[in-house]
Design a protein around this motif. Structure first.
Motif, mmCIF file in Angstrom:
data_model
loop_
_atom_site.group_PDB
_atom_site.id
_atom_site.type_symbol
_atom_site.label_atom_id
_atom_site.label_comp_id
_atom_site.label_asym_id
_atom_site.label_seq_id
_atom_site.Cartn_x
_atom_site.Cartn_y
_atom_site.Cartn_z
ATOM 1 N N ALA A 57 0.812 -1.220 0.000
ATOM 2 C CA ALA A 57 0.000 0.000 0.000
ATOM 3 C C ALA A 57 0.842 1.265 0.000
ATOM 4 O O ALA A 57 0.550 2.208 -0.739
ATOM 5 C CB ALA A 57 -0.920 0.007 1.216
ATOM 6 N N ILE A 61 -2.298 -3.460 -6.460
ATOM 7 C CA ILE A 61 -2.589 -3.757 -5.057
ATOM 8 C C ILE A 61 -3.592 -4.887 -4.955
ATOM 9 O O ILE A 61 -3.442 -5.796 -4.154
ATOM 10 C CB ILE A 61 -3.085 -2.483 -4.334
ATOM 11 C CG1 ILE A 61 -1.923 -1.501 -4.232
ATOM 12 C CG2 ILE A 61 -3.637 -2.811 -2.964
ATOM 13 C CD1 ILE A 61 -2.270 -0.197 -3.606
ATOM 14 N N ALA A 89 -4.189 -4.283 2.074
ATOM 15 C CA ALA A 89 -3.381 -3.288 1.360
ATOM 16 C C ALA A 89 -4.279 -2.259 0.683
ATOM 17 O O ALA A 89 -4.000 -1.055 0.719
ATOM 18 C CB ALA A 89 -2.478 -3.974 0.331
ATOM 19 N N ALA A 90 -5.381 -2.721 0.090
ATOM 20 C CA ALA A 90 -6.321 -1.799 -0.559
ATOM 21 C C ALA A 90 -6.922 -0.847 0.470
ATOM 22 O O ALA A 90 -7.066 0.349 0.205
ATOM 23 C CB ALA A 90 -7.420 -2.581 -1.273
ATOM 24 N N LYS A 92 -4.419 1.739 1.257
ATOM 25 C CA LYS A 92 -4.285 2.646 0.112
ATOM 26 C C LYS A 92 -5.468 3.610 0.019
ATOM 27 O O LYS A 92 -5.312 4.755 -0.384
ATOM 28 C CB LYS A 92 -4.153 1.832 -1.177
ATOM 29 C CG LYS A 92 -3.839 2.632 -2.388
ATOM 30 C CD LYS A 92 -2.443 3.159 -2.324
ATOM 31 C CE LYS A 92 -2.039 3.831 -3.616
ATOM 32 N NZ LYS A 92 -0.721 4.425 -3.522
#
Length: 172
Positions: free
Chosen positions: A76, A93, A146-147, A150
């Motif tokens: 991220a 990602i 991770a998304a 982000k």
């Protein structure tokens, strides 16, 4: 119990804070009163790093002792590797575009202040994840975490999403 701490100019270093339940974390009541500046986190686990993301006084997070278990965070934020082997991450990602679109929708609809702590937000996201699985989409807990990072979810909300994704996957 704080095992080691010291102040370096305007940086705050915590090698680990051990909570009563045995979880290692980079946070504690001492960080709530720390001055603004970079936070150095030594040998964190993924949950600790997610919690460190919520330190409002942190101007930067420096990880000492990074390892492949931190891949969602690295994916991220793409931190600069200052030493040791770099943790390889893919350019995307989230590998499935439909899952990425769903994450954007979740982000627009949940309360960013409470994350998945509110029951209706948690239910909405869980239902969405279940529908994605029913439609044949694979859900990688690390990719979704991770998304979430982000998309500026709170660190603990990103961790909760990872856990929720694991629970949904276990049902299929």
């Amino acid at each position: 119990m704080i095992e080691a701490e010291r102040h370096l100019e305007r940086s705050y270093v915590v090698s680990s804070v051990r909570l009563a339940d045995g979880v290692l974390t980079a946070l504690g009541w001492v960080l709530a009163h720390a001055l603004r500046g970079p936070v150095l986190v030594c040998a964190p686990d993924l949950k600790s790093l997610a919690e460190a993301e919520e330190v409002s006084q942190a101007t930067a997070i420096v990880v000492v002792g990074a390892h492949s278990g931190l891949k969602p965070w690295v994916s991220a934020f793409r931190p600069e590797c200052l030493g040791g082997p770099a943790i390889a991450v893919s350019d995307e990602i989230v590998s499935d575009p439909a899952v990425w679109t769903a994450m954007q929708s979740f982000t627009d609809l949940i309360n960013s202040g409470t994350g998945l702590a509110h029951p209706s937000d948690r239910t909405w996201v869980a239902d969405g994840l279940i529908e994605l699985r029913r439609a044949g989409h694979l859900l990688d807990p690390d990719e979704l975490m991770a998304a979430a990072f982000k998309l500026n979810w709170r660190g603990t909300a990103a961790w909760d999403l990872r856990q929720l994704t694991q629970n949904v996957n276990a049902k299929f």
